[in-house]
Write a protein that holds these residues in place. Structure first.
Motif, PDB file in Angstrom:
ATOM      1  N   LEU A 715       0.827  -1.205   0.000  1.00 38.88           N
ATOM      2  CA  LEU A 715       0.000   0.000   0.000  1.00 38.88           C
ATOM      3  C   LEU A 715       0.865   1.260   0.000  1.00 38.88           C
ATOM      4  CD1 LEU A 715      -2.862   1.342   0.358  1.00 38.88           C
ATOM      5  CD2 LEU A 715      -2.396   1.225   2.837  1.00 38.88           C
ATOM      6  N   LEU A 716       1.896   1.266   0.871  1.00 42.55           N
ATOM      7  CA  LEU A 716       2.736   2.456   1.012  1.00 42.55           C
ATOM      8  C   LEU A 716       3.743   2.593  -0.141  1.00 42.55           C
ATOM      9  CD1 LEU A 716       3.455   2.261   4.855  1.00 42.55           C
ATOM     10  CD2 LEU A 716       1.910   3.831   3.692  1.00 42.55           C
ATOM     11  N   ALA A 717       4.223   1.452  -0.678  1.00 40.44           N
ATOM     12  CA  ALA A 717       5.273   1.490  -1.709  1.00 40.44           C
ATOM     13  C   ALA A 717       4.702   1.637  -3.115  1.00 40.44           C
ATOM     14  CB  ALA A 717       6.125   0.217  -1.627  1.00 40.44           C
ATOM     15  N   ARG A 718       3.381   1.401  -3.253  1.00 36.10           N
ATOM     16  CA  ARG A 718       2.782   1.365  -4.593  1.00 36.10           C
ATOM     17  C   ARG A 718       3.019   2.660  -5.366  1.00 36.10           C
ATOM     18  NH1 ARG A 718      -3.185   0.078  -4.045  1.00 36.10           N
ATOM     19  NH2 ARG A 718      -3.137   2.173  -3.123  1.00 36.10           N
ATOM     20  N   ASP A 719       2.810   3.799  -4.700  1.00 35.56           N
ATOM     21  CA  ASP A 719       2.970   5.079  -5.395  1.00 35.56           C
ATOM     22  C   ASP A 719       4.400   5.276  -5.884  1.00 35.56           C
ATOM     23  OD1 ASP A 719       0.358   5.663  -5.076  1.00 35.56           O
ATOM     24  OD2 ASP A 719       0.631   6.996  -3.344  1.00 35.56           O
ATOM     25  N   PHE A 720       5.356   4.910  -5.031  1.00 34.34           N
ATOM     26  CA  PHE A 720       6.755   5.092  -5.417  1.00 34.34           C
ATOM     27  C   PHE A 720       7.143   4.153  -6.559  1.00 34.34           C
ATOM     28  CE2 PHE A 720       6.859   6.432  -0.856  1.00 34.34           C
ATOM     29  CZ  PHE A 720       7.100   7.764  -1.102  1.00 34.34           C
ATOM     30  N   ILE A 721       6.598   2.930  -6.520  1.00 35.45           N
ATOM     31  CA  ILE A 721       6.894   1.976  -7.591  1.00 35.45           C
ATOM     32  C   ILE A 721       6.332   2.474  -8.916  1.00 35.45           C
ATOM     33  CG2 ILE A 721       6.391  -0.344  -8.450  1.00 35.45           C
ATOM     34  CD1 ILE A 721       6.551  -1.322  -5.550  1.00 35.45           C
ATOM     35  N   MET A 722       5.137   3.033  -8.879  1.00 35.99           N
ATOM     36  CA  MET A 722       4.544   3.566 -10.103  1.00 35.99           C
ATOM     37  C   MET A 722       5.371   4.726 -10.656  1.00 35.99           C
ATOM     38  SD  MET A 722       2.123   1.563 -10.701  1.00 35.99           S
ATOM     39  CE  MET A 722       1.472   2.456 -12.127  1.00 35.99           C
ATOM     40  N   LEU A 723       5.880   5.574  -9.746  1.00 32.87           N
ATOM     41  CA  LEU A 723       6.727   6.681 -10.183  1.00 32.87           C
ATOM     42  C   LEU A 723       8.029   6.163 -10.798  1.00 32.87           C
ATOM     43  CD1 LEU A 723       6.320   9.189  -7.191  1.00 32.87           C
ATOM     44  CD2 LEU A 723       5.251   9.310  -9.452  1.00 32.87           C
ATOM     45  N   ALA A 724       8.584   5.109 -10.199  1.00 32.06           N
ATOM     46  CA  ALA A 724       9.819   4.527 -10.733  1.00 32.06           C
ATOM     47  C   ALA A 724       9.586   3.944 -12.124  1.00 32.06           C
ATOM     48  CB  ALA A 724      10.348   3.444  -9.787  1.00 32.06           C
ATOM     49  N   ILE A 725       8.459   3.263 -12.310  1.00 35.23           N
ATOM     50  CA  ILE A 725       8.137   2.683 -13.621  1.00 35.23           C
ATOM     51  C   ILE A 725       7.956   3.786 -14.657  1.00 35.23           C
ATOM     52  CG2 ILE A 725       6.366   1.422 -14.909  1.00 35.23           C
ATOM     53  CD1 ILE A 725       5.925  -0.293 -12.401  1.00 35.23           C
ATOM     54  N   LEU A 726       7.267   4.858 -14.288  1.00 35.30           N
ATOM     55  CA  LEU A 726       7.098   5.991 -15.202  1.00 35.30           C
ATOM     56  C   LEU A 726       8.459   6.580 -15.589  1.00 35.30           C
ATOM     57  CD1 LEU A 726       5.342   8.073 -16.680  1.00 35.30           C
ATOM     58  CD2 LEU A 726       5.232   9.384 -14.534  1.00 35.30           C
ATOM     59  N   SER A 727       9.354   6.688 -14.599  1.00 32.21           N
ATOM     60  CA  SER A 727      10.697   7.212 -14.865  1.00 32.21           C
ATOM     61  C   SER A 727      11.440   6.324 -15.851  1.00 32.21           C
ATOM     62  CB  SER A 727      11.492   7.308 -13.562  1.00 32.21           C
ATOM     63  OG  SER A 727      10.806   8.068 -12.609  1.00 32.21           O
ATOM     64  N   LEU A 728      11.333   5.020 -15.670  1.00 28.82           N
ATOM     65  CA  LEU A 728      12.016   4.073 -16.557  1.00 28.82           C
ATOM     66  C   LEU A 728      11.477   4.170 -17.980  1.00 28.82           C
ATOM     67  CD1 LEU A 728      12.118   1.054 -14.089  1.00 28.82           C
ATOM     68  CD2 LEU A 728      14.111   2.268 -14.977  1.00 28.82           C
ATOM     69  N   LEU A 729      10.167   4.346 -18.103  1.00 30.15           N
ATOM     70  CA  LEU A 729       9.561   4.464 -19.438  1.00 30.15           C
ATOM     71  C   LEU A 729      10.053   5.718 -20.166  1.00 30.15           C
ATOM     72  CD1 LEU A 729       5.866   3.406 -18.672  1.00 30.15           C
ATOM     73  CD2 LEU A 729       7.635   2.070 -19.860  1.00 30.15           C
ATOM     74  N   ILE A 730      10.328   6.776 -19.409  1.00 24.57           N
ATOM     75  CA  ILE A 730      10.836   8.009 -20.027  1.00 24.57           C
ATOM     76  C   ILE A 730      12.341   7.908 -20.275  1.00 24.57           C
ATOM     77  CG2 ILE A 730      11.172  10.493 -19.692  1.00 24.57           C
ATOM     78  CD1 ILE A 730       8.626  10.473 -17.969  1.00 24.57           C
ATOM     79  N   ALA A 731      13.084   7.387 -19.276  1.00 25.02           N
ATOM     80  CA  ALA A 731      14.546   7.380 -19.349  1.00 25.02           C
ATOM     81  C   ALA A 731      15.086   6.399 -20.388  1.00 25.02           C
ATOM     82  CB  ALA A 731      15.125   7.039 -17.977  1.00 25.02           C
ATOM     83  N   SER A 732      14.401   5.277 -20.603  1.00 25.49           N
ATOM     84  CA  SER A 732      14.929   4.247 -21.510  1.00 25.49           C
ATOM     85  C   SER A 732      15.091   4.746 -22.941  1.00 25.49           C
ATOM     86  CB  SER A 732      14.032   3.010 -21.467  1.00 25.49           C
ATOM     87  OG  SER A 732      14.073   2.417 -20.185  1.00 25.49           O
ATOM     88  N   PRO A 733      14.065   5.333 -23.576  1.00 23.32           N
ATOM     89  CA  PRO A 733      14.279   5.834 -24.939  1.00 23.32           C
ATOM     90  C   PRO A 733      15.277   6.991 -25.005  1.00 23.32           C
ATOM     91  CG  PRO A 733      12.086   6.450 -24.136  1.00 23.32           C
ATOM     92  CD  PRO A 733      12.645   5.485 -23.161  1.00 23.32           C
ATOM     93  N   VAL A 734      15.283   7.843 -23.966  1.00 22.75           N
ATOM     94  CA  VAL A 734      16.255   8.943 -23.951  1.00 22.75           C
ATOM     95  C   VAL A 734      17.680   8.384 -23.894  1.00 22.75           C
ATOM     96  CG1 VAL A 734      17.113  10.919 -22.626  1.00 22.75           C
ATOM     97  CG2 VAL A 734      14.654  10.574 -22.898  1.00 22.75           C
ATOM     98  N   SER A 735      17.889   7.384 -23.023  1.00 25.10           N
ATOM     99  CA  SER A 735      19.208   6.754 -22.897  1.00 25.10           C
ATOM    100  C   SER A 735      19.615   6.080 -24.202  1.00 25.10           C
ATOM    101  CB  SER A 735      19.201   5.724 -21.767  1.00 25.10           C
ATOM    102  OG  SER A 735      18.840   6.319 -20.552  1.00 25.10           O
ATOM    103  N   PHE A 736      18.662   5.384 -24.818  1.00 27.59           N
ATOM    104  CA  PHE A 736      18.967   4.703 -26.086  1.00 27.59           C
ATOM    105  C   PHE A 736      19.413   5.712 -27.140  1.00 27.59           C
ATOM    106  CE2 PHE A 736      17.812   3.197 -30.300  1.00 27.59           C
ATOM    107  CZ  PHE A 736      18.401   1.938 -30.315  1.00 27.59           C
ATOM    108  N   TYR A 737      18.716   6.822 -27.230  1.00 25.08           N
ATOM    109  CA  TYR A 737      19.057   7.845 -28.227  1.00 25.08           C
ATOM    110  C   TYR A 737      20.451   8.411 -27.966  1.00 25.08           C
ATOM    111  CZ  TYR A 737      19.054  12.343 -30.636  1.00 25.08           C
ATOM    112  OH  TYR A 737      19.407  13.411 -31.414  1.00 25.08           O
TER     113      TYR A 737
END
Length: 766
Positions: A715-737
């Motif tokens: 319950l407490l970690a869910r929000d942070f995990i979702m934020l981490a996943i969102l960060s990964l979705l943004i950072a991965s294509p930027v890193s690849f480029y």
């Protein structure tokens, strides 16, 4: 002062969060300080020399193999030509040998020391600081200048001036001067002795050949006069070779000389197609950005935690506003807290820098230190602390001072959706930066592994050592080889003109069927023992290897794939290639061997068996102890060369030097990436504590109703995990480029695999 007193009380009251604030900020500041010291060292390269802005190297562009190449090799008479034709533009013209190991002996001491044979004007040009003797010490033919370290290693506490030492086991020279060691951030830091240029030509008279332009093995430096313009002087010397050729001769290489200023040697050393394209300056920008981003992560932690804990200070703000405090006063109080925290963090960061400096120097290959006695360091540090305090505290101060006392005192204060969104956005930004750093580091490491791959470099560098061959060994090579191999410690001993990791000889006098008569070529060529290929493990793709049992192999060539491609030979085996009027038959084609940069295309290379030799390559028995094998080789070597030190190099280590910059980049970026992740997680840890504290009643009720610890954790970690996943979705294509663009700098490079993204995803979610 009152603001600081209140700020100090608040910091003492919330010790846990104060610790998190200071730890995050101090790590961020420490990284930034280390980064600035590294960048300062890079930007101050060669500035030890007082004439830094007037020193240049004479280089040239030449057309060979259908492309323009930029080279620094020059003929031995170039210095005389420059003095004769353009002497008024120069205070000094210095000819020099290439840096390399030379043997110095005094009594029973024999050392292999790096140094150069250089013109008498060298000490004045480089503004060397002399401990004893004179900077005019090279005026005598049989003289030598030593660095402090070399003098100490040879003479101990004795006064070296006037002492006689043996140079290259050929001639005696007198020590006429001792100069201070040149700092490591100089291109002349290797200069542990200087001997006269004319002495080199005396010891090796065969260097003076009828046509000096056929022997391009030397370096040329100049110190311009104060009135001379480097661009105008470059234009003057452009056609130096063309104007020197006589009897209607033309230059097939179309050499064009120019002056390359010392200010560009270190950071702008790369040339492509004759144009200066950059160099290590890219790493300066890279680590500058990394330092800023890591510090930004620490500031984001402060912003997030300050705003997240706002509810605990809401009543204080409401009451103070009610009794007359202005928003400006509250703003200044919160800024004072920020400044005080940054000041404490700066003090801690200095301790962290001192503790980590030896480790960081080993990682970066530098000799960095804090400039304790430099006022500019303290001025810059205080100014930077002030700016960091503003950056970290501005948003929280504006946010906290904006609370309305009515809402606070009625108990109706709640975080606005915009405030929550801003806080989450900052968390996402933290994870994006951390993820990009991690992915970038993994790509750099993958590229290094790609460069080290023995299957790709064309031979096996493991268990190989090389050392320079002496006439004594060459004249008794068969006996030397047999004696070493009989010990069982060594598998093979072979001779060659060049080591496997570079080439010493190149030649343009080749003709083959179908060659364009106007095409000017310049191929590396090496003479090798018949068993050379077997020793280093090269791969025969077509034809056969050299053989001791084939007398005809004295007129045979083995070429690499690049040579076969360049010559457009569809069936290279059996092709006859002419060199100096003599024909050689191609008996084999080998897989391309990377002997220069692992990131550049492989040049055409030709091997033969009937030339000279300068290098011994020895393959150690991998089943035997290396130390014992080296001891045995040293014993046999000493039998044939009792006057010379046994100076060897491991081939894999010499090859590894070709990508030291990339290796250090990988280590440094990995180091910074780990700290960035730690700072980000430290901030998340603080936010998790705040969230748990704010929901403590809810947690109690849920536990009473039967909820488990694991469910509460989710319950407490869910929000942070979702934020981490969102960060990964943004950072991965930027890193690849970004990393794909970085890899395009290398004609031969690895591919970015899915695993590069999987590892950060698992790591960050964990």
């Amino acid at each position: 002062m009152n603001y600081l007193r209140i700020a100090w009380r608040n910091l003492k009251k919330n010790k846990g969060f104060t610790f998190i604030y200071i730890l995050g900020l101090s790590i961020g500041l420490a990284v930034f300080i280390l980064d600035c010291l590294w960048i300062h060292d890079e930007l101050s390269f060669n500035k030890y020399h007082k004439h830094y802005d007037r020193i240049a190297q004479v280089m040239h562009n030449a057309v060979s193999n259908s492309e323009i190449t930029t080279l620094f090799w020059n003929p031995y008479h170039l210095g005389d030509l420059l003095n004769k034709q353009n002497g008024s533009d120069f205070n000094q013209v210095v000819m020099s040998t290439y840096p390399g190991g030379h043997i110095l002996a005094y009594g029973d001491k024999k050392l292999t020391v790096e140094g150069n044979f250089m013109s008498p004007g060298t000490p004045a040009m480089l503004s060397l600081e002399f401990v004893s003797g004179s900077q005019n010490g090279l005026g005598s033919l049989y003289s030598i200048l030593l660095s402090e370290t070399t003098a100490r290693n040879l003479f101990g506490s004795e006064n070296p001036i006037g002492r006689t030492i043996r140079l290259e086991n050929k001639t005696d020279v007198n020590v006429t001067g001792v100069y201070k060691d040149i700092p490591s951030n100089s291109d002349f830091s290797h200069l542990y002795f200087i001997a006269p240029w004319e002495l080199y030509l005396t010891i090796f008279p065969n260097m003076k050949i009828p046509n000096p332009w056929d022997n391009n093995n030397f370096l040329t430096y100049v110190q311009l006069t104060d009135q001379a313009d480097i661009n105008k002087v470059s234009a003057k010397i452009k056609d130096l070779k063309k104007n020197d050729l006589k009897n209607g001769k033309t230059d097939p290489y179309k050499k064009e000389f120019f002056l390359f200023p010392m200010s560009k040697w270190h950071l702008y050393s790369e040339f492509k197609n004759g144009i200066n394209t950059g160099g290590s300056i890219e790493y300066v920008w890279l680590f500058g950005l990394i330092g800023i981003f890591v510090l930004l992560l620490a500031c984001i932690n402060f912003m997030n935690l300050s705003t997240a804990t706002a509810q605990s200070r809401a009543k204080e703000i409401g009451i103070r506003k009610t009794i007359g405090s202005l928003r400006r006063q509250l703003f200044l109080q919160f800024m004072a807290e920020s400044m005080l925290l940054v000041f404490f963090a700066f003090l801690v960061s200095l301790i962290l820098v001192m503790v980590s400096m030896p480790f960081f120097n080993g990682l970066s290959g530098k000799d960095l230190h804090i400039f304790w006695n430099a006022p500019i360091f303290w001025i810059a540090s205080l100014l930077f602390c002030f700016l960091t305090g503003i950056l970290a505290g501005l948003y929280p101060a504006l946010y906290l001072s904006s609370f309305k006392p009515v809402n606070v005192l009625k108990g109706t204060f709640r975080f606005s959706p915009m405030a929550i969104l801003q806080r989450k956005s900052l968390v996402v930004l933290q994870f994006i930066v951390s993820t990009i750093l991690i992915i970038s580091t993994l790509v750099v490491i993958k590229q290094l592994q790609f460069a080290r791959d023995a299957k790709r470099i064309g031979y096996n560098p493991n268990n190989l050592i090389t050392l320079f061959e002496t006439p004594e060994i060459h004249n008794h090579f068969a006996a030397f080889r047999d004696e070493i191999e009989k010990s069982g410690m060594v598998e093979q001993v072979v001779e060659s003109t060049s080591p496997t990791t570079e080439y010493y000889v190149d030649d343009g006098h080749f003709n083959w069927p179908g060659k364009d008569p106007n095409l000017q070529v310049d191929f590396p060529i090496s003479s090798v023992s018949p068993n050379y290929g077997k020793t280093i493990g090269w791969e025969i793709l077509q034809g056969r290897d050299f053989s001791n049992n084939m007398a005809s192999d004295s007129n045979a060539f083995i070429i690499n794939e690049a040579a076969a491609r360049f010559m457009s030979l569809k069936n290279p085996v059996g092709t006859r290639i002419e060199r100096f009027g003599k024909f050689y038959t191609v008996i084999g084609v080998i897989k391309d061997i990377i002997f220069e940069s692992p990131y550049q295309p492989v040049h055409p290379y030709i091997y033969m068996t009937n030339g000279g030799s300068y290098v011994l390559t020895i393959k150690l028995n991998k089943e035997k102890d290396v130390a014992k094998a080296l001891s045995g080789i040293k014993s046999v070597f000493g039998k044939y060369n009792p006057e010379l030190p046994f100076d060897y190099k491991f081939v894999d280590q010499e090859y590894g030097k070709k990508f030291q910059n990339e290796e250090r980049t990988g280590k440094l970026s990995g180091f910074f990436a780990l700290l960035a992740v730690f700072i980000s997680c430290l901030g998340i840890f603080g936010l998790a504590i705040v969230v748990a504290d704010q929901r403590i009643k809810e947690i109690g009720i849920r536990k009473v109703l039967g909820s488990t610890v694991f469910k509460l954790w989710i319950l407490l970690a869910r929000d942070f995990i979702m934020l981490a996943i969102l960060s990964l979705l943004i950072a991965s294509p930027v890193s690849f480029y970004l990393m794909n663009r970085w890899l395009q700098n290398y004609p031969s490079h690895t591919e970015i695999s899915a695993m590069v993204f999987v590892i950060p995803i698992i790591g960050l979610l964990f």
